[in-house]
Design an enzyme around this catalytic site. Structure first.
Site, short mmCIF file in Angstrom:
data_model
loop_
_atom_site.label_atom_id
_atom_site.label_comp_id
_atom_site.label_asym_id
_atom_site.label_seq_id
_atom_site.Cartn_x
_atom_site.Cartn_y
_atom_site.Cartn_z
N CYS A 11 -7.64 -87.67 -61.18
CA CYS A 11 -8.97 -87.48 -60.60
C CYS A 11 -8.93 -87.72 -59.09
O CYS A 11 -9.52 -86.97 -58.31
CB CYS A 11 -9.97 -88.43 -61.26
SG CYS A 11 -11.64 -88.31 -60.57
N CYS B 115 -14.26 -92.35 -67.39
CA CYS B 115 -15.64 -91.87 -67.22
C CYS B 115 -16.11 -91.00 -68.37
O CYS B 115 -17.19 -91.19 -68.90
CB CYS B 115 -15.75 -91.11 -65.90
SG CYS B 115 -16.79 -89.66 -65.94
#
Length: 371
Positions: free
Chosen positions: A107, A204
Site C-alpha cells: 500500500c 484496513c
C-alpha cells in the site's frame, strides 16, 4: 522544530489526512514551520453497503474536523480501483501461493507514495507530500536517506523500505522526530479531536471481521491434515492459507498422550501434500533458520549494501535487529547469513536491512537457509 523557517514559506505540502492523530499533528507541525498546508483524504477500499469495516466515513469526518480546526483545506480522492489492482490482488495471489504477504508495504509503495504523490503533483501542484509515519529523512550529498523514527517502538521504516530516494526527497515526516506520547500531547494541547483516538491496527480491508471469514470469501479453503514433525497425524486444518510459520494460537491441538506440555507451533506448510506440520517449543529445530534468500530487491539509494557487508535486518515488524552478512547471488537475489539462528522467518514477508539508523531497503523472503 515548530518555528517558522523562511525557506518553507510558499512551499505547498499535501498531507495525507487519515483521521488519526499522527497525520493531524503532522499537518499542525508543518503549518508551524511555515509551509502552505492542505490535506488529502484517501479512500482506498469500497466497503459493503451494510458494514463499513474500514470506518472510512468516521475517519473522513475526523479528518475534516481537524482541518477545520487548523483552518486548512481538505481534498478527497478515491484510490479504490488502484488499491484493488495493485495491493489486494497481490495479497490474494500470495496467500494462494502459500506465502504470507504484507499488504501495508505494498500500500505504501503503490498508493501512499505513488498514486497519492502523482495526484498531489498533477492536481494539487504540491512541492512536497507528508505522512504521519514514524520515520525520518536526512539529506546528504544530493540524496535523501530514510532513517528510523525516534520512537523505536513506533518506527515504521520496515513498512517504507520500497521508497526511492526521489520519493523520500519529496516527502516530509514531522512525527518521525517525536515520541508517540509527545504527538498525543501536542494534539491535546491544540484541541484536536483525534488526540485520544485509538491507533488503527490490522489490515484496513478486513477491519473487525475474522481473518479466516474474510479470506474464505475470496479463496476456497482446502482442509487437510495437521502432522507432527515426526509424521503423526494429530488434527485437521481448515486451509494452509490461514496459518503462518511460528503461529501458536488457533491450531486446535489439545493435550496429546506421550507429548510434553510445551506449546505447539507451525513449523512448515507442505503445499504439495496440503499438510500443516507442527512441532513443540518455540525453538523447535524446524522453526529455526540460519539465513535466507530474498529477491524483488529494492534499495532506497539504488546501490544497496556492499558485497560481504555486515549489517542488520528485520524479517518482521518490531523484531529486534538481527546481525547478518550479505552477499549477492545475482542483481535481484541477496543471500543473508544470520550471526545466530532466528525463529519463524516467513517466506512472502519482507527482509529489511539497516546500517545503524539508516534504512537501506530490502526484498521479499523467498527461501530459508538451514544447516
Amino acid at each position: 522544530m515548530t518555528s517558522i523557517d523562511p525557506t518553507h514559506l510558499g512551499k505547498k505540502v499535501i498531507v495525507g489526512m487519515s483521521g488519526g492523530v499522527d497525520s493531524s499533528v503532522s499537518a499542525y507541525l508543518l503549518m508551524k514551520q511555515g509551509y502552505q498546508v492542505e490535506g488529502l483524504f484517501m479512500k482506498n477500499w469500497e466497503e459493503d453497503d451494510t458494514d463499513e469495516y474500514c470506518a472510512a466515513a468516521d475517519d473522513l469526518k475526523d479528518a475534516q474536523a481537524v482541518c477545520d480546526k487548523l483552518g486548512i483545506k481538505l481534498h478527497t480522492v478515491n484510490f479504490a480501483s488502484e488499491y484493488w489492482d495493485n495491493v489486494f490482488e497481490y495479497f490474494l495471489a500470495e496467500y494462494k501461493a502459500g506465502r504470507t504477504p504484507n499488504p501495508d508495504i505494498m500500500c505504501n509503495k503503490e498508493i501512499k507514495f505513488k498514486a497519492f504523490l502523482e495526484f498531489a503533483d498533477e492536481i494539487l501542484d504540491a512541492d512536497y507530500i507528508a505522512m504521519g509515519h514514524y520515520v525520518r529523512r536526512r539529506d546528504i550529498d544530493g540524496t535523501s536517506q530514510m532513517l528510523r523514527g525516534v520512537d523505536g517502538n513506533k518506527d515504521q521504516s520496515y513498512f517504507l523500505y520500497t521508497l526511492s530516494h526521489e520519493q523520500v526527497a519529496r516527502s516530509l515526516f514531522p512525527v518521525g522526530e517525536l515520541e508517540k506520547s509527545e504527538v498525543r500531547d501536542i494534539a491535546k494541547e491544540m484541541g484536536l479531536i483525534t488526540h485520544d483516538k485509538k491507533d488503527s491496527t490490522g489490515i484496513c480491508f478486513i477491519g473487525e471481521r475474522k481473518f479466516t471469514d474474510f479470506l474464505s470469501t475470496f479463496l476456497p479453503a482446502q482442509p487437510g491434515n495437521i502432522e507432527t514433525s515426526e509424521g503423526e497425524v494429530i488434527g485437521q486444518h481448515q486451509g494452509l492459507m490461514y496459518h503462518t510459520l511460528g503461529q501458536r494460537k488457533g491450531l486446535g491441538i489439545g493435550g496429546l498422550k506421550n507429548s510434553s506440555e510445551d506449546p505447539w507451533y507451525v513449523v512448515e506448510k507442505d503445499l504439495v501434500r496440503n499438510v500443516l506440520v507442527v512441532g513443540q517449543g518455540g525453538n523447535h529445530p524446524r522453526l529455526m533458520s540460519n539465513g535466507l534468500l530474498a529477491n524483488q530487491l529494492h534499495w532506497v539509494d539504488r546501490k544497496g549494501p556492499a558485497e560481504g557487508a555486515k549489517i542488520t535486518l528485520k524479517t518482521r515488524y518490531r523484531q529486534h535487529d538481527v546481525p547478518c552478512t550479505v552477499t549477492y547471488d545475482s542483481d535481484d537475489q541477496i543471500r543473508v547469513i544470520f550471526d545466530e539462528a532466528v525463529a519463524a522467518v516467513t517466506p512472502g514477508q519482507s527482509a529489511v536491512f539497516y546500517d545503524g539508523e539508516i534504512c537501506l531497503g530490502g526484498g521479499i523472503i523467498d527461501v530459508l537457509i538451514r544447516d
